[in-house]
Design a protein around this motif. Sequence first.
Motif, PDB file in Angstrom:
ATOM      1  N   SER A  32       0.840  -1.194   0.000  1.00 33.69           N
ATOM      2  CA  SER A  32       0.000   0.000   0.000  1.00 33.69           C
ATOM      3  C   SER A  32       0.879   1.250   0.000  1.00 33.69           C
ATOM      4  CB  SER A  32      -0.904   0.013   1.234  1.00 33.69           C
ATOM      5  OG  SER A  32      -0.147   0.296   2.397  1.00 33.69           O
ATOM      6  N   GLU A  33       0.359   2.286  -0.610  1.00 38.52           N
ATOM      7  CA  GLU A  33       1.084   3.549  -0.631  1.00 38.52           C
ATOM      8  C   GLU A  33       1.236   4.101   0.781  1.00 38.52           C
ATOM      9  OE1 GLU A  33       0.849   7.806  -3.024  1.00 38.52           O
ATOM     10  OE2 GLU A  33      -0.301   6.075  -3.733  1.00 38.52           O
ATOM     11  N   ASP A  34       0.259   3.855   1.647  1.00 38.39           N
ATOM     12  CA  ASP A  34       0.349   4.308   3.040  1.00 38.39           C
ATOM     13  C   ASP A  34       1.558   3.694   3.742  1.00 38.39           C
ATOM     14  OD1 ASP A  34      -1.837   5.926   2.863  1.00 38.39           O
ATOM     15  OD2 ASP A  34      -3.254   4.458   3.706  1.00 38.39           O
ATOM     16  N   THR A  35       1.863   2.446   3.449  1.00 34.99           N
ATOM     17  CA  THR A  35       3.022   1.788   4.059  1.00 34.99           C
ATOM     18  C   THR A  35       4.315   2.488   3.653  1.00 34.99           C
ATOM     19  OG1 THR A  35       1.914  -0.360   4.123  1.00 34.99           O
ATOM     20  CG2 THR A  35       4.327  -0.367   4.202  1.00 34.99           C
ATOM     21  N   ILE A  36       4.443   2.794   2.370  1.00 32.00           N
ATOM     22  CA  ILE A  36       5.652   3.458   1.887  1.00 32.00           C
ATOM     23  C   ILE A  36       5.737   4.874   2.452  1.00 32.00           C
ATOM     24  CG2 ILE A  36       6.918   4.230  -0.153  1.00 32.00           C
ATOM     25  CD1 ILE A  36       6.787   1.176   0.287  1.00 32.00           C
ATOM     26  N   ARG A  37       4.616   5.557   2.506  1.00 27.61           N
ATOM     27  CA  ARG A  37       4.630   6.918   3.061  1.00 27.61           C
ATOM     28  C   ARG A  37       5.037   6.892   4.540  1.00 27.61           C
ATOM     29  NH1 ARG A  37       2.411  10.671  -0.296  1.00 27.61           N
ATOM     30  NH2 ARG A  37       1.131   9.895  -2.034  1.00 27.61           N
ATOM     31  N   ARG A  38       4.590   5.890   5.265  1.00 25.31           N
ATOM     32  CA  ARG A  38       4.994   5.775   6.672  1.00 25.31           C
ATOM     33  C   ARG A  38       6.503   5.541   6.776  1.00 25.31           C
ATOM     34  NH1 ARG A  38       1.990   1.848   7.989  1.00 25.31           N
ATOM     35  NH2 ARG A  38       3.539   0.192   7.864  1.00 25.31           N
ATOM     36  N   ASP A  39       7.023   4.674   5.909  1.00 20.36           N
ATOM     37  CA  ASP A  39       8.469   4.457   5.893  1.00 20.36           C
ATOM     38  C   ASP A  39       9.219   5.754   5.619  1.00 20.36           C
ATOM     39  OD1 ASP A  39       8.140   1.763   6.361  1.00 20.36           O
ATOM     40  OD2 ASP A  39       8.360   1.167   4.263  1.00 20.36           O
ATOM     41  N   LEU A  40       8.719   6.515   4.672  1.00 19.28           N
ATOM     42  CA  LEU A  40       9.389   7.772   4.313  1.00 19.28           C
ATOM     43  C   LEU A  40       9.352   8.764   5.468  1.00 19.28           C
ATOM     44  CD1 LEU A  40       8.166   8.297   0.629  1.00 19.28           C
ATOM     45  CD2 LEU A  40      10.331   7.330   1.424  1.00 19.28           C
ATOM     46  N   ARG A  41       8.228   8.830   6.173  1.00 17.93           N
ATOM     47  CA  ARG A  41       8.146   9.737   7.331  1.00 17.93           C
ATOM     48  C   ARG A  41       9.161   9.342   8.394  1.00 17.93           C
ATOM     49  NH1 ARG A  41       2.506   9.300   6.371  1.00 17.93           N
ATOM     50  NH2 ARG A  41       2.310   7.689   7.972  1.00 17.93           N
ATOM     51  N   GLU A  42       9.264   8.047   8.666  1.00 20.89           N
ATOM     52  CA  GLU A  42      10.202   7.580   9.677  1.00 20.89           C
ATOM     53  C   GLU A  42      11.646   7.832   9.245  1.00 20.89           C
ATOM     54  OE1 GLU A  42       9.245   3.495  10.225  1.00 20.89           O
ATOM     55  OE2 GLU A  42       7.341   3.893  11.292  1.00 20.89           O
ATOM     56  N   MET A  43      11.940   7.623   7.978  1.00 19.58           N
ATOM     57  CA  MET A  43      13.293   7.848   7.485  1.00 19.58           C
ATOM     58  C   MET A  43      13.655   9.330   7.495  1.00 19.58           C
ATOM     59  SD  MET A  43      13.212   5.051   4.375  1.00 19.58           S
ATOM     60  CE  MET A  43      14.923   5.218   3.882  1.00 19.58           C
ATOM     61  N   ALA A  44      12.665  10.176   7.211  1.00 17.98           N
ATOM     62  CA  ALA A  44      12.909  11.616   7.291  1.00 17.98           C
ATOM     63  C   ALA A  44      13.203  12.027   8.729  1.00 17.98           C
ATOM     64  CB  ALA A  44      11.707  12.384   6.744  1.00 17.98           C
ATOM     65  N   ALA A  45      12.460  11.462   9.670  1.00 20.24           N
ATOM     66  CA  ALA A  45      12.696  11.766  11.090  1.00 20.24           C
ATOM     67  C   ALA A  45      14.078  11.314  11.535  1.00 20.24           C
ATOM     68  CB  ALA A  45      11.626  11.104  11.952  1.00 20.24           C
ATOM     69  N   ASP A  46      14.595  10.257  10.905  1.00 15.67           N
ATOM     70  CA  ASP A  46      15.934   9.754  11.228  1.00 15.67           C
ATOM     71  C   ASP A  46      17.040  10.472  10.452  1.00 15.67           C
ATOM     72  OD1 ASP A  46      14.898   7.918  13.006  1.00 15.67           O
ATOM     73  OD2 ASP A  46      14.793   6.292  11.529  1.00 15.67           O
ATOM     74  N   GLY A  47      16.654  11.461   9.626  1.00 13.48           N
ATOM     75  CA  GLY A  47      17.645  12.228   8.878  1.00 13.48           C
ATOM     76  C   GLY A  47      18.219  11.510   7.677  1.00 13.48           C
ATOM     77  N   LEU A  48      17.489  10.543   7.121  1.00 10.66           N
ATOM     78  CA  LEU A  48      17.995   9.758   5.997  1.00 10.66           C
ATOM     79  C   LEU A  48      17.571  10.300   4.644  1.00 10.66           C
ATOM     80  CD1 LEU A  48      17.384   6.182   7.447  1.00 10.66           C
ATOM     81  CD2 LEU A  48      19.540   7.447   7.353  1.00 10.66           C
ATOM     82  N   LEU A  49      16.511  11.092   4.619  1.00 17.60           N
ATOM     83  CA  LEU A  49      16.027  11.657   3.371  1.00 17.60           C
ATOM     84  C   LEU A  49      15.186  12.885   3.672  1.00 17.60           C
ATOM     85  CD1 LEU A  49      12.907  10.575   3.567  1.00 17.60           C
ATOM     86  CD2 LEU A  49      13.812   8.553   2.459  1.00 17.60           C
ATOM     87  N   ASN A  50      14.830  13.586   2.607  1.00 18.48           N
ATOM     88  CA  ASN A  50      14.014  14.786   2.727  1.00 18.48           C
ATOM     89  C   ASN A  50      12.625  14.487   2.173  1.00 18.48           C
ATOM     90  OD1 ASN A  50      13.192  17.465   3.045  1.00 18.48           O
ATOM     91  ND2 ASN A  50      13.966  18.056   1.029  1.00 18.48           N
ATOM     92  N   ARG A  51      11.636  14.519   3.031  1.00 15.30           N
ATOM     93  CA  ARG A  51      10.259  14.198   2.640  1.00 15.30           C
ATOM     94  C   ARG A  51       9.677  15.331   1.816  1.00 15.30           C
ATOM     95  NH1 ARG A  51       6.264  11.914   1.302  1.00 15.30           N
ATOM     96  NH2 ARG A  51       4.593  11.036   2.580  1.00 15.30           N
ATOM     97  N   VAL A  52       9.133  15.018   0.643  1.00 13.05           N
ATOM     98  CA  VAL A  52       8.461  15.997  -0.204  1.00 13.05           C
ATOM     99  C   VAL A  52       7.111  15.421  -0.611  1.00 13.05           C
ATOM    100  CG1 VAL A  52      10.612  16.985  -1.064  1.00 13.05           C
ATOM    101  CG2 VAL A  52       9.541  15.099  -2.311  1.00 13.05           C
ATOM    102  N   HIS A  53       6.277  16.271  -1.195  1.00 17.73           N
ATOM    103  CA  HIS A  53       4.956  15.826  -1.619  1.00 17.73           C
ATOM    104  C   HIS A  53       5.078  14.685  -2.619  1.00 17.73           C
ATOM    105  CE1 HIS A  53       0.703  16.006  -2.505  1.00 17.73           C
ATOM    106  NE2 HIS A  53       0.986  16.075  -3.800  1.00 17.73           N
ATOM    107  N   GLY A  54       4.488  13.553  -2.305  1.00 13.18           N
ATOM    108  CA  GLY A  54       4.471  12.419  -3.211  1.00 13.18           C
ATOM    109  C   GLY A  54       5.665  11.496  -3.106  1.00 13.18           C
ATOM    110  N   GLY A  55       6.631  11.828  -2.231  1.00 14.84           N
ATOM    111  CA  GLY A  55       7.802  10.968  -2.151  1.00 14.84           C
ATOM    112  C   GLY A  55       8.913  11.566  -1.317  1.00 14.84           C
ATOM    113  N   ALA A  56      10.147  11.480  -1.828  1.00 19.31           N
ATOM    114  CA  ALA A  56      11.300  11.946  -1.063  1.00 19.31           C
ATOM    115  C   ALA A  56      12.424  12.341  -2.001  1.00 19.31           C
ATOM    116  CB  ALA A  56      11.774  10.866  -0.101  1.00 19.31           C
ATOM    117  N   MET A  57      13.301  13.205  -1.498  1.00 23.17           N
ATOM    118  CA  MET A  57      14.517  13.628  -2.181  1.00 23.17           C
ATOM    119  C   MET A  57      15.694  13.406  -1.246  1.00 23.17           C
ATOM    120  SD  MET A  57      13.861  14.969  -5.251  1.00 23.17           S
ATOM    121  CE  MET A  57      15.130  16.191  -5.572  1.00 23.17           C
TER     122      MET A  57
END
Length: 251
Positions: A32-57
Motif C-alpha cells: 500500500s502507498e500508506d506503508t511506503i509513506r509511513r516508511d518515508l516519514r520515519e526515514m525523514a525523522a531519522d535524517g535519511l532523506l528529505n520528505r516531499v509531496h508524493g515521495g522523497a529527495m
Amino acid sequence: MLTTQRKSLILDILRRDGQVIAKRVAEDLALSEDTIRRDLREMAADGLLNRVHGGAMPIAPDLPNFSARRSVLSDAKQRLGARAVQMVKAGQMIFLDGGTTTAEIARYLPRDIAFTVATHSPTIAAELEHHPTADIILTGGRLYKHSMVATGAAAMAAISQLRPDIFFLGVTAAHPVHGLSTGDFEEAAIKRHIARCAAETYVLLTEEKFDLVSPCAVLGIADVAGLIVSAGVPEERLAPYRALNAAILEA
C-alpha cells in the motif's frame, strides 16, 4: 518484506534515481502507498532523506558559517589539498574556489615553482600572503559572507578576463543524478562561470558530501574533469560517478 529491507531498498532507489516516488515504489513492491509513506516519514525523522509531496529527495547538508567550518580541523581535507597540488605545474594559472577544503590547497602549494593563483576569496588570498613563488590575482565583487567569496556582476566581469588552466571547485553536495550543488544561488552562478572560463575543473569532495543535494545546482558530474575524493569511499558509492566519465582521484 521487513521494514528494514524496505527502507534499505528505498535508500538504494534514492541514490540511483535521485528521488523516490511513493506511488511507484508501492506498485513495484505490491504494498500500500500508506506503508511506503509511513516508511518515508520515519526515514525523514531519522535524517535519511528529505520528505516531499508524493515521495522523497536526498537530504540537503547543513550550512554552518565559514568561521565554524574553519575551526574544524580535518585530516581528510588536508589529504585532498595535498592531492590536488600534485596537479599544479610551473607557469600555470589555477583558480581556487572559496572554502575550507580549498584553503588546504593553498597551504600545500609548491614553493619551488612559479605559478599564478586566481581567487574570488579574500581568505584564500590571505593564506598565500607569504608564499614565495605564487603570483596572486584577487577578483572583487559583492562579498557573500557565509563563504567569504565575491559574487555578482563585478566578480563575473573580472573572472571573464581570466583563463585558468585548472579550477579547483568546492561544493556542499554531490549526487550522480542531480550533480554538484551548493546553498546559495549567486554563489552557484559564480562557480559555473569560473568553470566555463577554466580549461579543466576538479571538485574536492569529502565523503559526507556524497549522495546529497543542496538547493542550487552548479554543474553536472559529467561537466567536470574529475573528482578528488577521500580514500576509503566504498566503490559502490563511487560507481555511479565513474559511470558519468568523471576521473576519480583518491587522496
